[in-house]
Enzyme design. Structure first.
Site, short mmCIF file in Angstrom:
data_model
loop_
_atom_site.label_atom_id
_atom_site.label_comp_id
_atom_site.label_asym_id
_atom_site.label_seq_id
_atom_site.Cartn_x
_atom_site.Cartn_y
_atom_site.Cartn_z
N ASP A 1 -7.23 -3.88 -5.16
CA ASP A 1 -6.93 -2.58 -4.53
C ASP A 1 -5.60 -2.01 -5.01
O ASP A 1 -5.39 -0.79 -5.02
CB ASP A 1 -6.85 -2.73 -2.99
CG ASP A 1 -7.86 -3.69 -2.40
OD1 ASP A 1 -8.26 -4.63 -3.11
OD2 ASP A 1 -8.23 -3.52 -1.24
N ASP B 1 0.79 -1.23 0.00
CA ASP B 1 0.00 0.00 0.00
C ASP B 1 0.83 1.29 0.00
O ASP B 1 0.45 2.29 0.61
CB ASP B 1 -1.00 -0.02 1.16
CG ASP B 1 -2.17 -0.94 0.83
OD1 ASP B 1 -2.56 -0.99 -0.35
OD2 ASP B 1 -2.68 -1.62 1.74
N1 GLY Z 1 -7.46 -1.81 0.58
C1 GLY Z 1 -8.17 -2.42 1.63
C2 GLY Z 1 -9.60 -2.01 1.69
O1 GLY Z 1 -10.11 -1.41 0.77
O2 GLY Z 1 -10.22 -2.32 2.70
#
Ligand code: GLY
Length: 387
Positions: A160, A100
């Site tokens: 994501d 992330d």
């Molecule tokens: N990227 C993790 C979520 O959207 O919860």
């Protein structure tokens, strides 16, 4: 689409909503300058945490949006204090054993570099981009989402991650080194090939064989069940391909954008804010995920910038309807009830079929707040994106 007939938000309503967000950010600075709000609220109030979770950049991003709109130094100084914390975090490798880096560094440090030319921020964002590259698997051609890269059970991507790729495109832009963009392109190619299903719904995650790199199977970890469509996952897909189009001009991303967006729209309830999984619709007592609507609104506005007038108008109109509904039905209006901005988000909901922990259900989410502010900002001007 027949059922999409919500009122469109007007310019003055956008301005007022953005002003309310700025005031909420201002109120929160006292608690959240040296600390960060947690990912989701508890009874609509965020608790402070250190800079050690995947979501802290969304708060700094809100402060930068408040600075951009107001030009008040109080926001700039607070955001720059946070940039120092992001530099320390990547230099000392604090809680960065995951992909992330874009969520964290685009909204904090790329934003700081773009808005005020901060060189420490540029250095931090480039270190984060380098770190993200270390998670790329040559055999499977994807960036690994979570956990140690040497652990075979972690050998998978998640949708994501499309929002982490802009950090790589940006790194190529500022350094001239194509290695970042090359990995981003490989990752999105693999992702779209495997997470997008035949009906243009999406899996959350896709596993590969760690020995051969061959595709194995999809799962929908944070969704209701493996073959349903997690509302936020679909939103990450919509916004993710739109941003990748901006950087690459690959026409295939427009095609996919149209199709995954139509799937999403076909599952919306009448107020245009999805339930947490697109399996549920009007009449369900499952919770909503307002953050999904905010993310999609940003994605539609992003893509509209690159489409011919009629189609651009269609997507912009949809985004304006979604924002209107968010303002009317989801925005915090009474600040004694919440220190967040957008109510009724869902972070992680346990179902009979998934393995999720149950938290942040029907709460504010820090990214929902951020994307709501970003959508409002996009509706006020030609926004130079932090992504
Ligand atoms: N990227 C993790 C979520 O959207 O919860």
């Amino acid at each position: 689409m027949e059922k999409i007939n919500y009122k469109m938000v007007k310019e003055e309503e956008v301005e007022l909503a953005l002003q309310r967000c700025i005031e909420q950010v201002r109120r929160n600075l006292e608690t959240f300058t040296y600390h960060f709000p947690f990912a989701s609220s508890v009874n609509n109030f965020y608790e402070p945490i250190e800079n050690n979770y995947w979501t802290t950049g969304f708060w700094t991003g809100q402060i930068w949006l408040a600075y951009e709109a107001s030009k008040e130094n109080i926001f700039k100084y607070a955001a720059l204090i946070q940039v120092e914390s992001f530099l320390k975090r990547i230099q000392e490798q604090i809680a960065v054993d995951h992909h992330d880096m874009g969520f964290l560094y685009s909204l904090s440090c790329v934003a700081a570099y773009k808005l005020v030319g901060d060189e420490n921020a540029k250095m931090a964002a480039l270190l984060a981009a380098d770190h993200l590259l270390t998670r790329f698997h040559e055999k499977g051609e994807f960036i690994q989402a979570w956990g140690s890269v040497n652990e075979p059970t972690n050998y998978r991507l998640i949708i994501d991650c499309l929002l982490n790729l802009p950090l790589l495109y940006w790194a190529t832009d500022v350094t001239g080194d194509k290695k970042y963009e090359k990995i981003a392109r490989k990752h999105i190619t693999t992702s779209l090939k495997y997470v997008v299903r035949e009906d243009y719904s999406t899996y959350h995650t896709f596993y590969f064989d760690p020995v051969t790199g061959e595709p194995s199977h999809g799962e929908t970890c944070q969704g209701y069940r493996n073959d349903s469509a997690w509302a936020r996952g679909q939103a990450w897909g919509i916004y993710g391909v739109a941003i990748s189009y901006r950087y690459t001009k690959n026409e295939f991303y427009i095609d996919i954008f149209r199709k995954i967006t139509e799937f999403y729209l076909s599952k919306l309830p009448t107020d245009l804010v999805p339930f947490w999984d697109l399996e549920f619709t009007d009449g369900s007592d499952e919770p909503r995920d307002s953050s999904s609507a905010a993310i999609v609104a940003c994605g539609l506005l992003e893509m509209a910038e690159f489409l011919l007038a009629e189609e651009a108008k269609y997507y912009t109109g949809l985004a304006k309807q979604m924002v209107q509904s968010l303002i009317e039905n989801y925005e915090v209006k009474d600040h004694s009830m919440s220190n967040g901005i957008l109510l009724h988000g869902t972070y992680s909901k346990k179902s009979p079929y998934n393995t999720c922990n149950h938290y942040g259900v029907d709460e504010c989410t820090i990214w929902g707040d951020y994307f709501f502010m970003e959508a409002l900002t996009r509706l006020t001007k030609d926004w130079d994106s932090y992504w």
